[in-house]
Design an enzyme around this catalytic site. Structure first.
Site, short mmCIF file in Angstrom:
data_model
loop_
_atom_site.label_atom_id
_atom_site.label_comp_id
_atom_site.label_asym_id
_atom_site.label_seq_id
_atom_site.Cartn_x
_atom_site.Cartn_y
_atom_site.Cartn_z
N GLY A 187 0.81 -1.22 0.00
CA GLY A 187 0.00 0.00 0.00
C GLY A 187 0.84 1.27 0.00
O GLY A 187 1.90 1.35 -0.64
N ASP A 227 2.54 2.48 2.39
CA ASP A 227 3.82 2.19 3.06
C ASP A 227 4.88 1.78 2.03
O ASP A 227 6.00 2.33 2.01
CB ASP A 227 3.57 1.05 4.06
CG ASP A 227 4.68 0.87 5.08
OD1 ASP A 227 5.60 1.70 5.10
OD2 ASP A 227 4.61 -0.10 5.86
N SER A 244 -5.63 3.10 7.53
CA SER A 244 -6.44 1.92 7.89
C SER A 244 -7.54 1.56 6.89
O SER A 244 -8.19 0.53 7.04
CB SER A 244 -7.10 2.05 9.28
OG SER A 244 -6.15 1.84 10.30
N1 AR6 Z 1 -0.67 8.10 -2.00
C1 AR6 Z 1 -1.79 8.32 -1.28
N2 AR6 Z 1 -2.60 7.33 -0.85
C2 AR6 Z 1 -2.24 6.06 -1.16
C3 AR6 Z 1 -1.09 5.75 -1.90
C4 AR6 Z 1 -0.27 6.83 -2.32
N3 AR6 Z 1 0.86 6.65 -3.03
N4 AR6 Z 1 -1.01 4.40 -2.05
C5 AR6 Z 1 -2.11 3.88 -1.44
N5 AR6 Z 1 -2.86 4.87 -0.90
P1 AR6 Z 1 -3.02 1.04 2.93
P2 AR6 Z 1 -3.74 0.53 5.75
C6 AR6 Z 1 -4.11 4.78 -0.14
O1 AR6 Z 1 -3.46 -0.34 2.60
O2 AR6 Z 1 -5.12 0.18 5.40
C7 AR6 Z 1 0.73 -1.89 4.49
O3 AR6 Z 1 1.18 -3.15 4.05
C8 AR6 Z 1 -4.94 3.54 -0.33
O4 AR6 Z 1 -5.71 3.65 -1.52
O5 AR6 Z 1 -1.76 1.54 2.38
O6 AR6 Z 1 -3.49 1.43 6.93
C9 AR6 Z 1 1.33 -1.52 5.83
O7 AR6 Z 1 2.65 -1.95 5.97
C10 AR6 Z 1 -5.80 3.56 0.92
O8 AR6 Z 1 -6.95 4.40 0.73
O9 AR6 Z 1 -2.92 1.24 4.56
C11 AR6 Z 1 0.40 -2.19 6.78
O10 AR6 Z 1 0.72 -3.56 6.92
C12 AR6 Z 1 -4.91 4.23 1.96
O11 AR6 Z 1 -3.80 4.76 1.24
C13 AR6 Z 1 -0.95 -2.08 6.10
O12 AR6 Z 1 -0.67 -1.95 4.72
C14 AR6 Z 1 -4.39 3.32 3.04
O13 AR6 Z 1 -4.22 2.00 2.52
C15 AR6 Z 1 -1.67 -0.83 6.54
O14 AR6 Z 1 -2.96 -0.83 5.98
#
Ligand code: AR6
Length: 177
Positions: free
Chosen positions: A31, A33, A124
């Site tokens: 994601g 991260d 999240s």
């Molecule tokens: N810019 C802005 N938003 C983004 C980007 C970006 N480049 N990429 C994704 N998003 P997530 P979580 C959005 O899954 O639910 C990881 O493996 C995405 O569309 O990144 O908190 C970590 O290491 C979504 O709406 O975070 C943890 O294990 C939002 O960011 C776990 O995922 C958050 O999605 C955390 O899960």
């Protein structure tokens, strides 16, 4: 304008601190991260590993935050926070509180770093499965309360897609956009 809402890629933001939706290992993942570590380069991972060694041998607890460099990205810092995993908090209300903690603790840390501008992704609401509309109402309230105490801070919510931005705006109405 203390709160801004936009669509885009957080790694391209030019603010004092961008927030990372990390996990408790704090050493990267998928994601947003994964995108942050890829764009920022290995310096971020090195600092994360040092923080784990020196301060957080058991990992970063949910709702807490730590800061590293932003490496090659245009912002100065990355604030890593761990949002709650939906369905794993004991109750829905406990998940709500932990999500608000992530935003509040990230903002407190940004202040300590001397930052006046912070951009958040939708913590999240991706892999961790938190319902996006519910998250929107919680984080909108938490950030507005913080800004009442600290009106000098500029906060941006960035969404990766128009669809997720729309969900946020529909859930929060005039409150946060
Ligand atoms: N810019 C802005 N938003 C983004 C980007 C970006 N480049 N990429 C994704 N998003 P997530 P979580 C959005 O899954 O639910 C990881 O493996 C995405 O569309 O990144 O908190 C970590 O290491 C979504 O709406 O975070 C943890 O294990 C939002 O960011 C776990 O995922 C958050 O999605 C955390 O899960």
């Amino acid at each position: 304008m203390p709160i801004q809402v936009k669509t885009g890629d957080i790694t391209k933001e030019t603010v004092c601190a961008i927030v990372n939706a990390a996990n408790s290992s704090c050493i990267g993942g998928g994601g947003v991260d994964g995108a942050i570590h890829r764009a920022g380069g290995p310096e971020i991972l090195e600092e994360c590993k040092r923080i784990r060694r020196e301060q957080l041998p058991d990992g970063l607890p949910t709702g807490q935050a730590v800061a590293t460099t932003a490496g090659r990205m245009p912002s100065r810092y990355v604030i890593h926070t761990v949002g709650p995993i939906w369905g794993r908090c004991g109750s829905e209300e406990a998940c709500d509180r932990l999500l608000a903690d992530s935003y509040r603790n990230s903002l407190e840390l940004a202040l300590q770093l001397g930052c006046r501008s912070v951009t958040f992704p939708a913590i999240s609401t991706g892999i961790y499965g938190f319902p996006a509309g519910r998250a929107a109402r919680i984080v909108c309230r938490a950030v507005r309360e913080f800004l009442q105490e600290h009106p000098e801070m500029e906060v941006t919510f960035i969404f990766h897609s128009e669809k997720s931005r729309r969900i946020f705006e529909e859930a929060t109405g005039e409150e946060c956009s």
